[in-house]
Motif scaffolding. Structure first.
Motif, short mmCIF file in Angstrom:
data_model
loop_
_atom_site.label_atom_id
_atom_site.label_comp_id
_atom_site.label_asym_id
_atom_site.label_seq_id
_atom_site.Cartn_x
_atom_site.Cartn_y
_atom_site.Cartn_z
N GLN A 9 -102.97 -79.47 -5.22
CA GLN A 9 -103.88 -80.58 -4.98
C GLN A 9 -105.29 -80.36 -5.52
OE1 GLN A 9 -103.39 -82.76 -1.17
NE2 GLN A 9 -102.00 -81.09 -0.63
N ILE A 10 -105.60 -79.14 -5.93
CA ILE A 10 -106.91 -78.93 -6.55
C ILE A 10 -106.79 -79.28 -8.03
CG2 ILE A 10 -107.49 -77.13 -4.91
CD1 ILE A 10 -107.14 -75.10 -7.21
N GLN A 11 -107.89 -79.67 -8.63
CA GLN A 11 -107.86 -80.14 -10.01
C GLN A 11 -107.76 -79.00 -11.01
OE1 GLN A 11 -111.34 -82.62 -10.36
NE2 GLN A 11 -110.40 -84.31 -9.26
N TRP A 12 -108.32 -77.85 -10.62
CA TRP A 12 -108.28 -76.68 -11.50
C TRP A 12 -108.72 -75.47 -10.70
CZ3 TRP A 12 -105.90 -75.04 -15.43
CH2 TRP A 12 -106.36 -73.97 -16.20
N GLY A 13 -108.25 -74.32 -11.06
CA GLY A 13 -108.65 -73.10 -10.39
C GLY A 13 -107.48 -72.21 -10.09
N ALA A 14 -107.70 -71.25 -9.22
CA ALA A 14 -106.68 -70.28 -8.87
C ALA A 14 -106.14 -70.58 -7.48
CB ALA A 14 -107.28 -68.88 -8.91
N GLY A 15 -105.11 -69.86 -7.11
CA GLY A 15 -104.56 -70.04 -5.78
C GLY A 15 -103.13 -70.50 -5.80
N ASN A 16 -102.57 -70.60 -4.63
CA ASN A 16 -101.17 -70.99 -4.50
C ASN A 16 -100.97 -72.47 -4.78
OD1 ASN A 16 -100.46 -68.36 -3.72
ND2 ASN A 16 -100.91 -68.79 -1.58
#
Length: 120
Positions: A99-106
């Protein structure tokens, strides 16, 4: 969000193949999308990711220069174009949405995989 990956098959080394991932249930226009793969007996590994707009991408070193991730938001679809395939690329490929537009994480959502087999 439901994700359905398709396009896998059996190809020879050096061939190309394009995988598709169609999302349903919600628009993925603002979602980061990714492709992962898992070979038999190995852990799942990151392959490629693309930002919500398609303006940013990132690849695993093992596929950089050979694979291209892209998306068509109006079709709620993400693609993975795989060129110069190698036997080491044999795996089940999964698409994922975050659900995030960009970046790191699961990633929040995962689809069923599609099997790619590359013969030497």
């Amino acid at each position: 969000v439901q994700l359905q990956a398709s396009g896998g098959g059996v190809v020879q080394a050096g061939d190309s193949l394009t995988l598709s991932c169609v999302a349903s249930g919600r628009s993925i226009t603002t979602y980061r999308m990714g492709w992962f793969r898992q070979a038999e007996g190995k852990e799942r590994e990151f392959v490629a990711t693309i930002s919500w707009s398609g303006g940013s991408t990132d690849y695993a070193d093992s596929v950089k220069g050979r694979f291209i991730i892209s998306r068509e938001n109006d079709k709620n679809t993400v693609y993975l174009q795989m060129n110069s395939l190698e036997p080491e690329d044999t795996a089940t490929y999964y698409c994922a949405a975050d659900q995030i537009q960009w970046g790191a994480g699961n990633y929040d959502y995962w689809g069923q995989g599609t099997l790619v087999t590359v013969s030497s």
